[in-house]
Design a protein around this motif. Structure first.
Motif, PDB file in Angstrom:
ATOM      1  N   GLY A  35      71.169 -35.484  58.434  1.00 41.76           N
ATOM      2  CA  GLY A  35      70.886 -35.820  59.823  1.00 41.76           C
ATOM      3  C   GLY A  35      70.776 -37.297  60.105  1.00 41.76           C
ATOM      4  N   ASP A  36      70.646 -38.111  59.053  1.00 39.02           N
ATOM      5  CA  ASP A  36      70.611 -39.564  59.208  1.00 39.02           C
ATOM      6  C   ASP A  36      71.960 -40.205  58.912  1.00 39.02           C
ATOM      7  N   GLY A  37      72.996 -39.393  58.697  1.00 44.32           N
ATOM      8  CA  GLY A  37      74.318 -39.916  58.415  1.00 44.32           C
ATOM      9  C   GLY A  37      74.530 -40.306  56.961  1.00 44.32           C
ATOM     10  N   ARG A  38      73.576 -39.965  56.101  1.00 47.48           N
ATOM     11  CA  ARG A  38      73.694 -40.310  54.687  1.00 47.48           C
ATOM     12  C   ARG A  38      74.518 -39.263  53.946  1.00 47.48           C
ATOM     13  N   LEU A  39      75.209 -39.709  52.896  1.00 50.67           N
ATOM     14  CA  LEU A  39      75.977 -38.803  52.053  1.00 50.67           C
ATOM     15  C   LEU A  39      75.048 -38.223  50.995  1.00 50.67           C
ATOM     16  N   VAL A  40      75.027 -36.909  50.872  1.00 54.29           N
ATOM     17  CA  VAL A  40      74.154 -36.242  49.906  1.00 54.29           C
ATOM     18  C   VAL A  40      74.977 -35.877  48.677  1.00 54.29           C
TER      19      VAL A  40
ATOM     20  N   ASP B 276      71.122 -37.251  69.195  1.00 51.12           N
ATOM     21  CA  ASP B 276      70.956 -36.184  68.211  1.00 51.12           C
ATOM     22  C   ASP B 276      72.335 -35.771  67.680  1.00 51.12           C
ATOM     23  N   PRO B 277      72.614 -35.985  66.388  1.00 53.85           N
ATOM     24  CA  PRO B 277      73.953 -35.673  65.867  1.00 53.85           C
ATOM     25  C   PRO B 277      74.231 -34.182  65.817  1.00 53.85           C
ATOM     26  N   GLY B 278      73.178 -33.345  65.778  1.00 64.37           N
ATOM     27  CA  GLY B 278      73.395 -31.907  65.774  1.00 64.37           C
ATOM     28  C   GLY B 278      73.696 -31.380  67.156  1.00 64.37           C
ATOM     29  N   ALA B 279      72.872 -31.747  68.120  1.00 58.13           N
ATOM     30  CA  ALA B 279      73.058 -31.260  69.487  1.00 58.13           C
ATOM     31  C   ALA B 279      74.369 -31.746  70.092  1.00 58.13           C
ATOM     32  N   SER B 280      74.804 -32.937  69.716  1.00 57.34           N
ATOM     33  CA  SER B 280      76.065 -33.479  70.244  1.00 57.34           C
ATOM     34  C   SER B 280      77.285 -32.996  69.456  1.00 57.34           C
ATOM     35  N   ARG B 281      77.040 -32.259  68.371  1.00 59.82           N
ATOM     36  CA  ARG B 281      78.084 -31.734  67.473  1.00 59.82           C
ATOM     37  C   ARG B 281      78.798 -32.836  66.697  1.00 59.82           C
TER      38      ARG B 281
ATOM     39  N   GLY C 290      72.495 -45.584  63.561  1.00 61.91           N
ATOM     40  CA  GLY C 290      73.348 -45.548  62.380  1.00 61.91           C
ATOM     41  C   GLY C 290      74.495 -44.566  62.482  1.00 61.91           C
ATOM     42  N   TRP C 291      74.426 -43.660  63.460  1.00 62.37           N
ATOM     43  CA  TRP C 291      75.522 -42.716  63.663  1.00 62.37           C
ATOM     44  C   TRP C 291      76.704 -43.343  64.406  1.00 62.37           C
ATOM     45  N   LEU C 292      76.519 -44.523  64.977  1.00 64.70           N
ATOM     46  CA  LEU C 292      77.610 -45.103  65.781  1.00 64.70           C
ATOM     47  C   LEU C 292      78.899 -45.332  64.990  1.00 64.70           C
ATOM     48  N   PRO C 293      78.876 -45.928  63.779  1.00 66.45           N
ATOM     49  CA  PRO C 293      80.138 -46.078  63.061  1.00 66.45           C
ATOM     50  C   PRO C 293      80.765 -44.742  62.669  1.00 66.45           C
ATOM     51  N   LEU C 294      79.934 -43.726  62.395  1.00 67.25           N
ATOM     52  CA  LEU C 294      80.481 -42.410  62.082  1.00 67.25           C
ATOM     53  C   LEU C 294      81.095 -41.782  63.330  1.00 67.25           C
ATOM     54  N   LEU C 295      80.441 -41.995  64.487  1.00 65.50           N
ATOM     55  CA  LEU C 295      81.008 -41.544  65.760  1.00 65.50           C
ATOM     56  C   LEU C 295      82.362 -42.199  66.005  1.00 65.50           C
ATOM     57  N   ALA C 296      82.450 -43.496  65.725  1.00 68.76           N
ATOM     58  CA  ALA C 296      83.721 -44.208  65.906  1.00 68.76           C
ATOM     59  C   ALA C 296      84.793 -43.634  64.985  1.00 68.76           C
TER      60      ALA C 296
END
Length: 294
Positions: free
Chosen positions: A266-271, A226-231, A116-122
């Motif tokens: 960490g799951d890419g969700r908006l809080v 890992d979205p944290g480790a990859s920054r 699920g992080w792929l579109p955010l990465l893009a």
């Protein structure tokens, strides 16, 4: 006898038929040069095709992936798209050669729950590339809109669509580049041209975005998604204009939630922090900015 040059008496300018592809300010993409620059034996990108017109690059590439005819690193670019889709099946069309319309296929070897992080990465890759290559400050609206500043207004100039296809994910990116105000589908849309971009040359812009995608994808996969480790999580939050604003989340089932956007988890969700003091993560829905950050 030496012939007279075109446009002189006795030798009038030859007729050039007008058509949807005759705008000289919007030259075609150079597919061969793009392949030379991007497709390398040791790189992510394995093939690149440019078509004049198609219904949807995402649909075409997803169909090819499901049929086993496309694999990781495939890039499909269209000069014009007749049935482009945004989120919630919204229509996305641009005049021929006025934007960047392309889809790429990823087959990430990371836990599927992190895909699920792929579109955010893009979004991060596209925004950072455009800020450097076009000289336009590009912000992210959660989850997948690209925003530029036109005058004193923040306007959507592009979007990202992710689609599962077989063993991979197709990421489609649509970006308004040279559209004039009268060519935009809605009055509050934007383009790089209207935002005062230093360059509207689509070839280097596309190269910059694809190279940024390759770098971020390499870092993300090296960190096992890992979205944290990859920054990636940090970079997304830094570029996300939704954070710090009061927003309305229009949720499935005709529900809505209003609160201040305080984080991307960490799951890419908006809080969202609601008026009841509850922090509620939102994983899907339309976000409406109700007031500016700060």
């Amino acid at each position: 006898m030496t012939p007279k040059p075109p446009g002189t008496p006795g030798n009038p300018e030859p007729h050039r038929p007008e058509g949807r592809w005759s705008d000289l300010e919007r030259p075609p993409l150079n597919a061969a040069a793009l392949r030379r620059a991007l497709v390398r034996p040791d790189g992510l990108w394995t093939s690149l095709d440019v078509v004049e017109v198609t219904g949807s690059t995402n649909t075409d590439l997803a169909d090819r992936a499901r049929a086993g005819q496309a694999h990781q690193g495939t890039i499909l670019v269209a000069e014009e798209q007749s049935a482009g889709r945004g989120r919630l099946d919204r229509h996305w069309t641009v005049p021929p050669r006025s934007g960047l319309i392309f889809s790429v296929l990823f087959e990430p070897n990371v836990p599927v729950e992190r895909w699920g992080w792929l579109p955010l990465l893009a979004g991060v890759a596209t925004a950072t590339a455009l800020s450097r290559a076009a000289g336009v400050d590009t912000a992210l609206k959660w989850p997948n809109d690209l925003l530029v500043q036109v005058g004193d207004e923040e306007r959507k100039a592009g979007g990202i669509l992710a689609e599962r296809a077989g063993e991979g994910v197709v990421i489609g990116i649509g970006l308004n580049v040279s559209q004039r105000a009268e060519e935009l589908p809605v009055p509050d849309a934007g383009s790089l041209a209207l935002a005062g971009a230093a360059s509207l040359d689509r070839d280097p812009l596309l190269r910059a975005v694809l190279r940024a995608l390759e770098r971020w994808y390499a870092d993300w996969t090296a960190a096992d998604g890992d979205p944290g480790a990859s920054r990636l999580q940090e970079a997304y939050a830094a570029g996300c204009s939704t954070l710090g604003r009061t927003v309305r989340a229009e949720l499935p089932g005709e529900r809505e939630l209003i609160g201040e956007a305080v984080a991307v988890d960490g799951d890419g969700r908006l809080v969202l922090a609601t008026k009841d003091g509850v922090q509620q993560p939102v994983g899907a829905g339309d976000i409406v900015h109700l007031r500016a950050a700060g």
